[in-house]
Design a protein around this motif. Sequence first.
Motif, PDB file in Angstrom:
ATOM      1  N   ARG A 263       0.829  -1.208   0.000  1.00 36.30           N
ATOM      2  CA  ARG A 263       0.000   0.000   0.000  1.00 36.30           C
ATOM      3  C   ARG A 263       0.867   1.263   0.000  1.00 36.30           C
ATOM      4  NH1 ARG A 263      -2.750  -2.840   4.135  1.00 36.30           N
ATOM      5  NH2 ARG A 263      -2.059  -1.285   5.667  1.00 36.30           N
ATOM      6  N   ALA A 264       1.949   1.252   0.797  1.00 34.66           N
ATOM      7  CA  ALA A 264       2.822   2.422   0.856  1.00 34.66           C
ATOM      8  C   ALA A 264       3.540   2.636  -0.475  1.00 34.66           C
ATOM      9  CB  ALA A 264       3.836   2.255   1.984  1.00 34.66           C
ATOM     10  N   SER A 265       3.962   1.552  -1.111  1.00 34.17           N
ATOM     11  CA  SER A 265       4.656   1.668  -2.399  1.00 34.17           C
ATOM     12  C   SER A 265       3.741   2.233  -3.469  1.00 34.17           C
ATOM     13  CB  SER A 265       5.199   0.304  -2.834  1.00 34.17           C
ATOM     14  OG  SER A 265       6.222  -0.143  -1.968  1.00 34.17           O
ATOM     15  N   VAL A 266       2.494   1.764  -3.499  1.00 33.51           N
ATOM     16  CA  VAL A 266       1.537   2.264  -4.484  1.00 33.51           C
ATOM     17  C   VAL A 266       1.261   3.747  -4.252  1.00 33.51           C
ATOM     18  CG1 VAL A 266      -0.854   2.108  -5.274  1.00 33.51           C
ATOM     19  CG2 VAL A 266       0.487   0.020  -4.914  1.00 33.51           C
ATOM     20  N   GLU A 267       1.161   4.131  -2.980  1.00 34.40           N
ATOM     21  CA  GLU A 267       0.909   5.539  -2.670  1.00 34.40           C
ATOM     22  C   GLU A 267       2.078   6.411  -3.134  1.00 34.40           C
ATOM     23  OE1 GLU A 267       0.049   8.398   1.238  1.00 34.40           O
ATOM     24  OE2 GLU A 267      -0.045   6.215   1.431  1.00 34.40           O
ATOM     25  N   GLU A 268       3.289   5.898  -3.005  1.00 35.06           N
ATOM     26  CA  GLU A 268       4.469   6.684  -3.373  1.00 35.06           C
ATOM     27  C   GLU A 268       4.762   6.649  -4.865  1.00 35.06           C
ATOM     28  OE1 GLU A 268       9.315   6.770  -2.515  1.00 35.06           O
ATOM     29  OE2 GLU A 268       8.039   5.291  -1.510  1.00 35.06           O
ATOM     30  N   LEU A 269       4.635   5.471  -5.491  1.00 32.68           N
ATOM     31  CA  LEU A 269       5.100   5.281  -6.862  1.00 32.68           C
ATOM     32  C   LEU A 269       3.981   5.090  -7.886  1.00 32.68           C
ATOM     33  CD1 LEU A 269       7.964   2.718  -6.053  1.00 32.68           C
ATOM     34  CD2 LEU A 269       8.196   5.193  -6.387  1.00 32.68           C
TER      35      LEU A 269
END
Length: 308
Positions: A189-195
């Motif tokens: 979830r954090a990766s999708v939010e960032e990238l």
Amino acid sequence: MTVAFRATTEDDREALLAFSTREPVAWTGAGRYRAEAATRNHRPEWSWVAVRDGRPVARALWWGGADAAAPSTLDDLLVSPDVADDERVAIAAGLIAAGGSAFGVLPEWIVDVAVDWHDDPEAVAALSWRAAAARSAGLGRSTERVSVAWTPDRGVPTSSSLRFRAGGDDEFVDLFARVAVGSLDAHTRASVEELGARGAAADDLAFYRSLPGSRDDWRVALDAEGVVVGFVLATRTAYDAAISFIGVLPQHRGRGVVDGLLAEGLRVHAEAAEPRVVGTTDAANTPMRRAFERAGFVVTKRRIVFER
């Protein structure tokens, strides 16, 4: 008094390995450090000390691949027990920040603890100051993960009705992006939010391709009608065979697909006569934890991951 933070040299080896702790957290002993140094997973330039009044009062050991230009994780951070409580956090945070500045990246910090650490006041205290240091150094997000392991005596689960085939990198990028929708995994979830979904998927592909093991052991799963329903990556950590990623497409969740994916990953490793297969999942990801249990995995430890 001023504290200096610096990478070690070979002359610092004895002082570096003299550190120990009675805190109930995993740490790196002298034998393990020497073994990891022999394979370049630990290096003097990735092993830092905090020096006060000419004496090391803390150490930080980063770990990375043998051919890596920068470390990928902080595996060990110890502060001398004679350091005052109100100084411990600042010294630890200073070590993390100094290393991150030198490496050009701020690797995640992994702290392994016992399965029942929540019930141990000493473990809670040990993680409390580490969490404060992590936040102060810029590692503001923490996730508790559950580590599990399977051994052949547990038996390979019965095969499901799924069929499996190989897949190319472009297909796996697409699959990584699709399974990120509704994921219970905090890192995803954090990766999708960032990238963004595609950026995170490309990042996932690069990471999993960098792991040991055979790329040929990645499997795409199809149901009886030939529809793609998910995938499993049977690969390796630096030490064990692993189920590194399992993804079920959102529209096929809740149908037992995960059990078939786990069975296939274990079948691949069992055919290779692997003596142990490991995996991890977020403590909050109850469906995945239960799937591991059904497949015969047992919980071995908890892992607290501090990251940006």
